[in-house]
Motif scaffolding. Structure first.
Motif, PDB file in Angstrom:
ATOM      1  N   VAL A   1       0.673  -0.911  -0.117  1.00 18.31           N
ATOM      2  CA  VAL A   1      -0.001  -0.185   0.096  1.00 18.31           C
ATOM      3  C   VAL A   1       0.871   1.227  -0.078  1.00 18.31           C
ATOM      4  O   VAL A   1       1.871   1.312   0.981  1.00 18.31           O
ATOM      5  N   ALA A   2       0.422   1.901  -0.908  1.00 23.23           N
ATOM      6  CA  ALA A   2       1.371   3.272  -1.333  1.00 23.23           C
ATOM      7  C   ALA A   2       0.998   4.584  -0.501  1.00 23.23           C
ATOM      8  O   ALA A   2      -0.268   4.130   0.601  1.00 23.23           O
ATOM      9  N   VAL A   3       1.834   5.127   0.607  1.00 23.52           N
ATOM     10  CA  VAL A   3       1.602   6.574   1.416  1.00 23.52           C
ATOM     11  C   VAL A   3       2.513   6.992   1.682  1.00 23.52           C
ATOM     12  O   VAL A   3       4.048   6.570   1.284  1.00 23.52           O
ATOM     13  N   THR A   4       2.509   8.410   2.153  1.00 25.70           N
ATOM     14  CA  THR A   4       3.411   9.224   1.169  1.00 25.70           C
ATOM     15  C   THR A   4       2.786   9.899   2.683  1.00 25.70           C
ATOM     16  O   THR A   4       2.187  10.784   4.016  1.00 25.70           O
ATOM     17  N   VAL A   5       4.065  10.274   3.473  1.00 28.09           N
ATOM     18  CA  VAL A   5       4.960  10.975   5.038  1.00 28.09           C
ATOM     19  C   VAL A   5       5.696  12.217   4.989  1.00 28.09           C
ATOM     20  O   VAL A   5       6.267  11.962   4.363  1.00 28.09           O
ATOM     21  N   GLY A   6       4.666  13.571   5.760  1.00 27.73           N
ATOM     22  CA  GLY A   6       5.334  13.966   5.287  1.00 27.73           C
ATOM     23  C   GLY A   6       5.661  14.665   7.507  1.00 27.73           C
ATOM     24  O   GLY A   6       5.709  13.969   7.812  1.00 27.73           O
ATOM     25  N   GLY A   7       6.358  15.938   6.918  1.00 26.86           N
ATOM     26  CA  GLY A   7       6.943  16.229   8.465  1.00 26.86           C
ATOM     27  C   GLY A   7       7.889  17.596   8.697  1.00 26.86           C
ATOM     28  O   GLY A   7       7.395  18.396   7.197  1.00 26.86           O
ATOM     29  N   LYS A   8       8.485  17.898   9.494  1.00 25.81           N
ATOM     30  CA  LYS A   8       8.829  19.444   9.398  1.00 25.81           C
ATOM     31  C   LYS A   8      10.020  19.286   8.955  1.00 25.81           C
ATOM     32  O   LYS A   8      11.021  18.541   9.431  1.00 25.81           O
ATOM     33  N   ASP A   9      10.560  19.978   9.168  1.00 29.16           N
ATOM     34  CA  ASP A   9      12.029  20.853   8.745  1.00 29.16           C
ATOM     35  C   ASP A   9      13.274  20.928   9.857  1.00 29.16           C
ATOM     36  O   ASP A   9      14.472  22.262   9.992  1.00 29.16           O
ATOM     37  N   PHE A  10      13.047  20.729  10.974  1.00 31.63           N
ATOM     38  CA  PHE A  10      13.909  21.112  12.527  1.00 31.63           C
ATOM     39  C   PHE A  10      14.003  19.633  12.439  1.00 31.63           C
ATOM     40  O   PHE A  10      13.257  18.555  12.458  1.00 31.63           O
ATOM     41  N   THR A  11      15.279  19.058  13.403  1.00 30.09           N
ATOM     42  CA  THR A  11      15.634  18.320  13.978  1.00 30.09           C
ATOM     43  C   THR A  11      14.599  17.279  14.113  1.00 30.09           C
ATOM     44  O   THR A  11      14.765  16.239  13.615  1.00 30.09           O
ATOM     45  N   GLU A  12      13.357  17.922  15.346  1.00 27.08           N
ATOM     46  CA  GLU A  12      13.041  17.127  15.718  1.00 27.08           C
ATOM     47  C   GLU A  12      11.930  16.479  14.990  1.00 27.08           C
ATOM     48  O   GLU A  12      11.008  15.546  14.752  1.00 27.08           O
ATOM     49  N   GLY A  13      10.900  17.375  13.815  1.00 29.96           N
ATOM     50  CA  GLY A  13      10.760  17.093  12.766  1.00 29.96           C
ATOM     51  C   GLY A  13      11.344  16.116  11.563  1.00 29.96           C
ATOM     52  O   GLY A  13      10.210  15.477  11.878  1.00 29.96           O
ATOM     53  N   VAL A  14      12.138  16.223  11.512  1.00 29.03           N
ATOM     54  CA  VAL A  14      12.653  14.936  11.058  1.00 29.03           C
ATOM     55  C   VAL A  14      13.007  13.815  11.788  1.00 29.03           C
ATOM     56  O   VAL A  14      12.359  13.060  11.032  1.00 29.03           O
ATOM     57  N   ILE A  15      13.513  13.668  12.770  1.00 30.43           N
ATOM     58  CA  ILE A  15      13.338  12.730  13.764  1.00 30.43           C
ATOM     59  C   ILE A  15      11.568  11.723  13.353  1.00 30.43           C
ATOM     60  O   ILE A  15      11.891  10.698  13.373  1.00 30.43           O
ATOM     61  N   SER A  16      11.096  12.679  13.705  1.00 28.72           N
ATOM     62  CA  SER A  16       9.774  12.032  13.632  1.00 28.72           C
ATOM     63  C   SER A  16       9.039  11.228  12.993  1.00 28.72           C
ATOM     64  O   SER A  16       8.108  10.224  12.928  1.00 28.72           O
ATOM     65  N   SER A  17       9.039  12.074  11.939  1.00 34.25           N
ATOM     66  CA  SER A  17       8.683  11.369  10.211  1.00 34.25           C
ATOM     67  C   SER A  17       9.047  10.493   9.821  1.00 34.25           C
ATOM     68  O   SER A  17       8.242   9.273   9.798  1.00 34.25           O
ATOM     69  N   TYR A  18      10.916   9.690   9.992  1.00 30.12           N
ATOM     70  CA  TYR A  18      11.511   9.056  10.031  1.00 30.12           C
ATOM     71  C   TYR A  18      10.663   7.475  10.921  1.00 30.12           C
ATOM     72  O   TYR A  18      10.578   6.578  10.323  1.00 30.12           O
ATOM     73  N   LEU A  19      10.363   8.165  11.956  1.00 35.88           N
ATOM     74  CA  LEU A  19      10.028   7.108  12.948  1.00 35.88           C
ATOM     75  C   LEU A  19       8.835   6.511  12.094  1.00 35.88           C
ATOM     76  O   LEU A  19       8.975   5.143  12.392  1.00 35.88           O
ATOM     77  N   VAL A  20       8.096   7.060  12.032  1.00 34.66           N
ATOM     78  CA  VAL A  20       6.303   6.767  11.427  1.00 34.66           C
ATOM     79  C   VAL A  20       7.506   6.231   9.707  1.00 34.66           C
ATOM     80  O   VAL A  20       6.668   5.309   9.446  1.00 34.66           O
ATOM     81  N   GLU A  21       7.607   6.236   9.363  1.00 37.93           N
ATOM     82  CA  GLU A  21       8.511   6.001   8.000  1.00 37.93           C
ATOM     83  C   GLU A  21       8.655   4.657   7.839  1.00 37.93           C
ATOM     84  O   GLU A  21       8.665   3.395   6.908  1.00 37.93           O
ATOM     85  N   PHE A  22       9.734   4.567   9.299  1.00 39.88           N
ATOM     86  CA  PHE A  22      10.464   3.216   8.698  1.00 39.88           C
ATOM     87  C   PHE A  22       9.815   1.846   9.859  1.00 39.88           C
ATOM     88  O   PHE A  22       9.483   0.497   9.478  1.00 39.88           O
TER      89      PHE A  22
END
Length: 333
Positions: free
Chosen positions: A55-76
């Motif tokens: 299933v295709a999913v697009t994960v978004g997030g914000k461009d500061f450190t905590e925002g990027v880390i949080s997005s990657y947690l969801v993505e992985f």
């Protein structure tokens, strides 16, 4: 990053973000296409989720450190469940992420309850009880935008003051009530550094003084850029106390002591997963896949993860993946 604006400022920012998002769609660039997940992961002990495989999913997030880390947690976590994940983890600013989510260019990401309540939904006063704040945001965003809020983590990236350990031992200050007593008895020993916006905000310096009953005008105040405040506070020369964000990695990296907001003056900015309603209805298994984040993400954990990026210079994708591997939630691909 995620702080409250005036009503006029919120309106202008929202209009600008909407215009830019529309322009990007019209020109066929920018937000249309996400990249691939930066690192490979394999399933955790429970394996993939059959209903989500492919299933295709697009994960978004914000461009500061905590925002990027949080997005990657969801993505992985989603990739480990078997989903085909597109990465849009570094959108420029909160409003860009918000508009991408509402427009359907992004399916899912992580957001702060206080940001949504005040910056997006237009409320003037925060709700300082974490559960009540989350419930209010959940209900309002569902009705207005069919945005679904999953259970929040205890990560609360809000304001506080910090001081170095020598100053903490000298003054005995560990709470804002202690700080207020110091200001009342010896204001010259409470030299405080803050950024320009905090100095004038209702949920910043003036409101803090009212809530804790001290004279703000009696305190020697230095206005500085946020990044400078951390270092200046760590030396204790220019800043005895400094305004900080409590989950910033430099707090731990510089061994700063954060004051306890014992009267709970500051707004709550709990981190939670947000997802488009139609997408969650189509794929309800997402809630179970992402529910471990509620258990494993705390302020202490987020400070550590942020510090590894901002202080130690590690790659945020590696930091996020290593954390999930250590927690037994994914395997390294």
């Amino acid at each position: 990053m995620k702080r409250t604006r005036t009503r006029a400022g919120r309106l202008l920012a929202t209009c600008l973000a909407t215009f830019l998002a529309t322009l990007l769609v019209a020109t066929g660039c920018g937000l249309n296409n996400g990249g691939s997940v930066p690192l490979g992961v394999g399933p955790g002990p429970s394996g993939t989720v059959p209903a989500l495989e492919g299933v295709a999913v697009t994960v978004g997030g914000k461009d500061f450190t905590e925002g990027v880390i949080s997005s990657y947690l969801v993505e992985f976590l989603l990739a480990a469940a078997g989903m085909e994940v597109s990465d849009m983890s570094s959108l420029a600013g909160s409003n860009s992420f918000r508009q991408a989510l509402i427009s359907g260019q992004v399916d899912i990401g992580m957001e702060y309850t206080g940001t949504a309540w005040m910056s997006y939904l237009g409320n003037e006063e925060p709700i300082r009880d974490p559960e009540a704040q989350w419930e209010a945001v959940r209900d309002a965003d569902l009705e207005a935008h069919d945005i679904r809020w999953m259970r929040p983590t205890t990560v609360d990236n809000t304001y506080s003051f910090a001081l170095n350990r020598a100053t903490a031992e000298e003054t005995g200050v560990s709470t804002f009530s202690d700080y207020a007593r110091l200001v009342q008895t010896d204001p010259q020993s409470a030299v405080t550094c803050m950024e320009t916006e905090f100095a004038v905000r209702r949920d910043g310096w003036p409101g803090l003084a009212d809530a804790y009953g001290f004279d703000a005008d009696a305190v020697p105040v230095s206005i500085m850029q946020p990044g400078i405040i951390y270092q200046a506070t760590s030396t204790g020369r220019e800043c005895r106390f400094g305004e900080v964000y409590v989950t910033d990695g430099r707090v731990k990296g510089l061994d700063l002591v954060v004051l306890k907001d014992d009267k709970r003056f500051f707004p709550v900015y709990n981190l939670a997963t947000v997802v488009r309603g139609a997408y969650l209805d189509a794929h309800p298994e997402l809630e179970e896949v992402l529910s471990p984040l509620v258990e494993v993400l705390t302020n202490d954990v987020m400070v550590e993860l942020n510090m590894r990026v901002d202080v130690d210079g590690e790659d945020p994708a590696l930091v996020a993946r290593d954390f999930l591997v250590e927690q037994g939630l994914v395997s390294a691909g």
